[in-house]
Enzyme design. Structure first.
Site, short mmCIF file in Angstrom:
data_model
loop_
_atom_site.label_atom_id
_atom_site.label_comp_id
_atom_site.label_asym_id
_atom_site.label_seq_id
_atom_site.Cartn_x
_atom_site.Cartn_y
_atom_site.Cartn_z
N LYS A 65 0.86 -1.17 0.00
CA LYS A 65 0.00 0.00 0.00
C LYS A 65 0.89 1.22 0.00
CE LYS A 65 -1.29 2.33 2.99
NZ LYS A 65 -0.92 3.77 3.28
N THR A 113 2.36 6.46 3.87
CA THR A 113 3.17 5.36 4.30
C THR A 113 3.19 4.30 3.23
OG1 THR A 113 2.58 5.79 6.57
CG2 THR A 113 3.46 3.63 6.10
N THR A 121 -9.73 15.88 9.28
CA THR A 121 -10.98 16.57 9.61
C THR A 121 -12.08 16.32 8.61
OG1 THR A 121 -10.19 18.56 8.45
CG2 THR A 121 -9.79 18.44 10.82
#
Length: 409
Positions: A185, A199, A409
């Site tokens: 990923k 990441t 958010t």
């Protein structure tokens, strides 16, 4: 019907994933890769000095076992980074629970995390999910795909790669098939600087019989020209990890210097690395940089990284603007040995710059049309030596800003 699991997946591993409740979306977020017996293992990690708790535990465990891994436990939705002592405790709790579930040593567990930094990892959710997940593991391709799906965060597609080949381990012996499968990923926060040398998490499995120290040398060679040759945004993650495991289930023993295995592993790593860049956050262009004639390979990489990390270059690509002067500027401050008056540049087959100046046949309209394609290549000849590299990167778009402006958010 052909069972592709029997064609591509290495023998000696089981896979699976479940929902532990870490992702707000409610999608699967906890995956396991389990070897039937402790597998030889080698890993490289981020060079970022701020590292996630699982990486510290992984390094401890690999040292303690001499490079053996039985269980890989991967959670998505929480990076378990910048969480202090609680982060280390959470990673160790996951190791203990996995060890109890699979009757192995805690040191034979390899935890990984990806997601938001600075939020405590609720390890109790992973521990609670382990028993049912363990019962659901399997060695079929759909089980493997469960892992590919569960580890995603801002990724838009799953990323897998496979290779298989036959070797004769001894002169005159029958050939034995070796399989390699990789899953990873990565989409944003991509500029791996993996050592020794979003990441990015990469897990590669093979059924070859390879000792850990030998496996480590193969991995370092493969990583250098794949994962260490990509960048989406120039940010090096706190969690970057590449793990390779060898179950030995094929019975084919490999020592140093097996060109077929080295090529196959490099193929899988390069495929996964390109897939990470192709899924870069908000990208509209995938760019291959070909740097030739550098004083050394290291200098070639310096030039490529300088270009790949320039906001001016990347935004020009986003607008399909063939502004080659920005490339020249990035080459100039790269720190590589150059002679500005000897630099040549091509966009695909289109000559752009010759001997440091605009090529007489430069066609801006054709160059703009070439940059309008979703993928394109730029070749730079420095005329300083025999150093070269290929490097993959992306443009920088409004969509990248939108994704990362409200990530939490």
């Amino acid at each position: 019907m052909i069972d592709v699991s029997q064609l591509f997946l290495p023998r000696g591993f089981r896979f699976g994933a479940t929902t532990a409740g870490l992702k707000q979306s409610g999608r699967t977020d906890f995956a396991l890769i389990v070897a039937d017996a402790p597998a030889s293992a080698a890993a490289v990690f981020t060079a970022n000095r701020v590292t996630a708790a699982p990486l510290a535990i992984d390094k401890e465990n690999l040292r303690a076992t001499g490079g053996r891994v039985r269980v890989v436990a991967i959670n998505a939705g929480n990076a378990n980074c910048a969480a202090g002592r609680a982060g280390l405790d959470a990673a160790r709790a996951t190791c203990r629970a996995a060890a109890e579930t699979f009757a192995c040593k805690p040191e034979e567990v390899f935890p990984s995390s990806t997601g938001v930094i600075g939020v405590p990892l609720p390890a109790e959710k992973l521990v609670a999910a382990l028993p049912a997940l363990a019962e659901s593991l399997g060695s079929e391709i759909d089980h493997f795909q469960q892992v590919a799906q569960a580890i995603l965060t801002t990724d838009t597609v799953e990323k897998t790669a496979f290779a298989r080949f036959e070797v004769s381990c001894e002169p005159g012996s029958a050939k034995q098939e070796i399989r390699i499968a990789g899953v990873c990923k990565g989409s944003g926060m991509i500029h791996p600087q993996l050592v020794p040398h979003a990441t990015m998490l990469v897990y590669i499995m093979t059924d070859a019989l390879v000792e850990p120290d030998v496996l480590n040398r193969y991995l370092l060679d493969a990583v250098e020209t794949s994962f260490n040759r990509i960048s989406v945004d120039g940010d090096t993650s706190t969690n970057d990890t590449v793990l390779v495991m060898a179950s030995g289930a094929s019975g084919a023993r490999l020592d140093d210097g097996n060109a077929d295995f080295a090529d196959a592993l490099r193929h899988v790593c390069t495929s996964l690395a390109r897939q990470v860049v192709a899924d870069g956050e908000g990208l509209s262009h995938l760019v291959e940089l070909r740097i030739n004639g550098a004083a050394s390979n290291d200098d070639a990489v310096r030039v490529a990284r300088s270009i790949a990390h320039s906001p001016l270059v990347k935004t020009a690509w986003a607008g399909c603007d063939p502004n080659w002067g920005r490339l020249m500027a990035a080459i100039g401050y790269s720190g590589a040995q150059i002679d500005p008056g000897r630099i040549d540049i091509w966009f695909g087959e289109l000559p752009v710059c010759r001997e440091g100046g605009r090529a007489p046949e430069f066609d801006k309209t054709a160059a703009h049309a070439y940059f309008s394609q979703p993928e394109f290549a730029i070749t730079i000849e420095l005329h300083q030596g025999n150093g070269f590299c290929k490097f993959w990167t992306t443009d920088l778009t409004h969509e990248y800003i939108r994704i990362n402006a409200d990530y939490t958010t």
